[in-house]
Design a protein around this motif. Structure first.
Motif, mmCIF file in Angstrom:
data_model
loop_
_atom_site.group_PDB
_atom_site.id
_atom_site.type_symbol
_atom_site.label_atom_id
_atom_site.label_comp_id
_atom_site.label_asym_id
_atom_site.label_seq_id
_atom_site.Cartn_x
_atom_site.Cartn_y
_atom_site.Cartn_z
ATOM 1 N N ALA A 126 0.935 -1.251 -0.051
ATOM 2 C CA ALA A 126 -0.031 -0.149 0.195
ATOM 3 C C ALA A 126 0.856 1.349 0.093
ATOM 4 O O ALA A 126 0.379 2.094 0.770
ATOM 5 C CB ALA A 126 -0.865 -0.042 1.188
ATOM 6 N N GLY A 174 -1.341 1.369 -4.094
ATOM 7 C CA GLY A 174 -2.172 0.136 -3.485
ATOM 8 C C GLY A 174 -1.590 -1.148 -3.939
ATOM 9 O O GLY A 174 -1.549 -1.393 -5.044
ATOM 10 N N ASP A 220 -3.340 -1.191 -7.491
ATOM 11 C CA ASP A 220 -4.992 -0.816 -7.469
ATOM 12 C C ASP A 220 -5.377 0.387 -8.302
ATOM 13 O O ASP A 220 -6.511 0.428 -8.656
ATOM 14 C CB ASP A 220 -5.118 -0.791 -6.027
#
Length: 158
Positions: free
Chosen positions: A16, A147, A132
């Motif tokens: 992340a 992400g 992400d």
């Protein structure tokens, strides 16, 4: 040579976090006309939008974006001025040797910013970067991936 590679691999393994990347060929002339081709078109005069569906391909200069469906939002002045594009389903963005895939993409035509979301995969030659979410500035050719970022870098690759 080894130090930048190790730094990139350490950053890629971090959960992340955001990772900046040069998006070399992923540049576009954001002043060029936007051309759209699709199997069908539905226009909504009330909200100033149009929805293209089926084999949608959008071109602007050397850049190509394809998706299952794309909603075009027009700005002041009607259909002669596109404000943004919202792509959904099997999204692919290609410019030069760089290609990105995602579940969805949003393109702000005026600023030249593209945001790809959902299982983003960027390929640059044999190098692969996943995350992400990816934000691309087509004017500068830079991108930021967020992400669960992961990289596969080929030795001796660019």
């Amino acid at each position: 040579m080894l130090r930048p590679l190790l730094t990139a691999l350490i950053l890629a393994a971090s959960p992340a976090v955001a990772q900046d990347t040069a998006f070399g060929g992923m540049r576009a002339d954001i002043t060029a006309p936007v051309e759209v081709a699709a199997d069908s078109l539905s226009v909504n005069q009330a909200d100033g939008s149009a929805v293209f569906t089926g084999n949608v391909v959008i071109g602007q200069g050397e850049m190509r974006l394809s998706a299952d469906s794309v909603t075009v939002v027009y700005g002041e002045g009607g259909q002669s001025r596109i404000r943004s594009l919202e792509a959904r389903g099997n999204v692919t963005l290609v410019s030069g040797p760089d290609a990105a895939e995602a579940q969805a993409a949003s393109y702000d035509v005026e600023t030249g910013n593209v945001t790809l979301t959902g299982d983003v995969v960027l390929t640059q030659g044999q190098n692969v970067l996943t995350g992400d979410r990816m934000e691309v500035n087509l004017g500068s050719g830079t991108a930021q991936v967020q992400g669960r970022v992961r990289s596969v870098l080929q030795p001796g690759g660019n």
